[in-house]
Design a protein around this motif. Structure first.
Motif, PDB file in Angstrom:
ATOM      1  N   LEU A 153      45.674  41.777  32.792  1.00 38.58           N
ATOM      2  CA  LEU A 153      44.790  41.674  33.988  1.00 38.58           C
ATOM      3  C   LEU A 153      44.275  43.059  33.261  1.00 38.58           C
ATOM      4  CD1 LEU A 153      42.802  39.996  35.121  1.00 38.58           C
ATOM      5  CD2 LEU A 153      44.561  40.065  36.930  1.00 38.58           C
ATOM      6  N   ARG A 164      46.402  32.919  33.354  1.00 34.04           N
ATOM      7  CA  ARG A 164      45.998  33.173  35.044  1.00 34.04           C
ATOM      8  C   ARG A 164      46.645  31.825  35.458  1.00 34.04           C
ATOM      9  NH1 ARG A 164      38.875  34.257  34.551  1.00 34.04           N
ATOM     10  NH2 ARG A 164      39.724  34.912  32.492  1.00 34.04           N
ATOM     11  N   PHE A 186      42.225  39.276  42.032  1.00 34.02           N
ATOM     12  CA  PHE A 186      41.693  39.040  40.787  1.00 34.02           C
ATOM     13  C   PHE A 186      40.753  39.216  40.555  1.00 34.02           C
ATOM     14  CE2 PHE A 186      43.536  35.045  37.816  1.00 34.02           C
ATOM     15  CZ  PHE A 186      44.490  35.612  37.714  1.00 34.02           C
ATOM     16  N   LEU A 190      38.080  40.566  37.264  1.00 41.68           N
ATOM     17  CA  LEU A 190      38.362  40.234  36.274  1.00 41.68           C
ATOM     18  C   LEU A 190      37.047  40.763  35.743  1.00 41.68           C
ATOM     19  CD1 LEU A 190      39.330  36.385  36.955  1.00 41.68           C
ATOM     20  CD2 LEU A 190      40.011  38.111  35.154  1.00 41.68           C
ATOM     21  N   ASN A 198      36.165  31.471  40.760  1.00 39.79           N
ATOM     22  CA  ASN A 198      38.048  31.723  41.707  1.00 39.79           C
ATOM     23  C   ASN A 198      38.132  31.306  42.604  1.00 39.79           C
ATOM     24  OD1 ASN A 198      39.778  34.278  41.253  1.00 39.79           O
ATOM     25  ND2 ASN A 198      39.199  35.082  42.313  1.00 39.79           N
TER      26      ASN A 198
END
Ligand SMILES: Cc1cc2nc3c(=O)[nH]c(=O)nc-3n(C[C@H](O)[C@H](O)[C@H](O)COP(=O)(O)OP(=O)(O)OC[C@H]3O[C@@H](n4cnc5c(N)ncnc54)[C@H](O)[C@@H]3O)c2cc1C
Length: 239
Positions: A153, A164, A186, A190, A198
């Protein structure tokens, strides 16, 4: 945070390569390239794989930036089914797009409550341990499958849905950290960051959404056995 150097061959979404560039032209080209036999037909079997560019659709970065709409994807998926036949792969692709819609709906229904410590639940407020959280962010928890995922990531801005789930569960259920900190990490990493998807997924994993189950703990040992039995994924990211 990600540079040209990150788009190395290990990446599941090498976004500096021409085929993964932003914008509608690349989005539509990519849509067509995935909507070509056998990829959609294999989707149900391959979607939980940790590594590979055809294991899932990789539509999310273009959806997140608005380069293509879910409605358009749905129309082209229907056209694919008419031409090549429908099967459990095409069905599950549609079903996953519904998850995306579902999290949008959840935001319309509940708004700011989805960002409160308890989410929609009556569970106690989450605890938080900043040092453990920092180890999780940098892929240094000591749990190999989690560390591999977190390093992927950080290096590439992308990781599979399965990964995830594994890393989110580990933060919330094993390290007992605040799910909102995980969601914020995140967000910062991302390439397909999408606020509704999310937040909705973090709520779901932490048992603070609409799912009647009190949290989804993924056992790292079982996940390793099921999804990386030969250690190939870990080798790539822990080397
Ligand atoms: C903790 C956590 C955080 C996440 N954060 C994001 C995020 O910021 N942005 C994002 O787009 N997705 C997020 N997801 C959902 C999912 O992991 C990604 O959409 C998916 O991995 C993207 O890869 P793909 O396009 O190849 O998906 P595919 O498996 O090919 O699915 C096709 C499309 O369906 C939608 N979809 C698939 N799974 C989900 C899901 N669980 N929830 C909502 N929509 C889904 C996406 O639009 C995706 O592009 C998150 C999942 C988890 C567990």
């Amino acid at each position: 945070a990600h540079t040209e150097a990150d788009a190395h061959p290990r990446s599941n979404f090498p976004y500096t390569q021409a085929a993964c560039r932003g914008g509608e032209t690349s989005a539509l080209a990519h849509l067509q390239s995935y909507l070509t036999p056998p990829w959609p037909d294999r989707y149900k079997q391959s979607r939980n794989a940790l590594q590979g560019q055809h294991t899932s659709s990789h539509w999310s970065p273009w959806l997140a930036t608005g380069a293509v709409s879910a409605r358009r994807i749905w129309a082209q998926l229907q056209a694919y089914e008419q031409q090549h036949g429908s099967n459990d792969g095409t069905y599950w692709l549609w079903f996953e797009l519904l998850w995306r819609d579902n999290f949008r709906m959840l935001h319309l229904q509940h708004g700011p409550q989805l960002y409160a410590a308890r989410g929609l639940s009556n569970l106690p407020k989450p605890s938080h341990f900043p040092k453990d959280f920092a180890r999780w962010c940098s892929g240094q928890t000591g749990e190999p499958i989690v560390d591999a995922g977190m390093r992927e990531l950080a290096a590439t801005g992308f990781t599979s849905n399965r990964m995830r789930q594994i890393v989110a569960s580990f933060l919330v259920h094993d390290l007992s950290c605040d799910w909102r900190a995980g969601a914020a990490w995140f967000e910062s990493q991302l390439v397909d960051f999408d606020v509704q998807s999310n937040q909705g997924n973090w709520l779901y994993v932490s048992g603070r959404g609409t799912d009647p189950r009190v949290g989804r703990r993924f056992n790292p040992a079982k996940q390793t056995q099921d999804h990386d039995p030969q250690g190939r994924y870990r080798q790539v990211w822990l080397a």
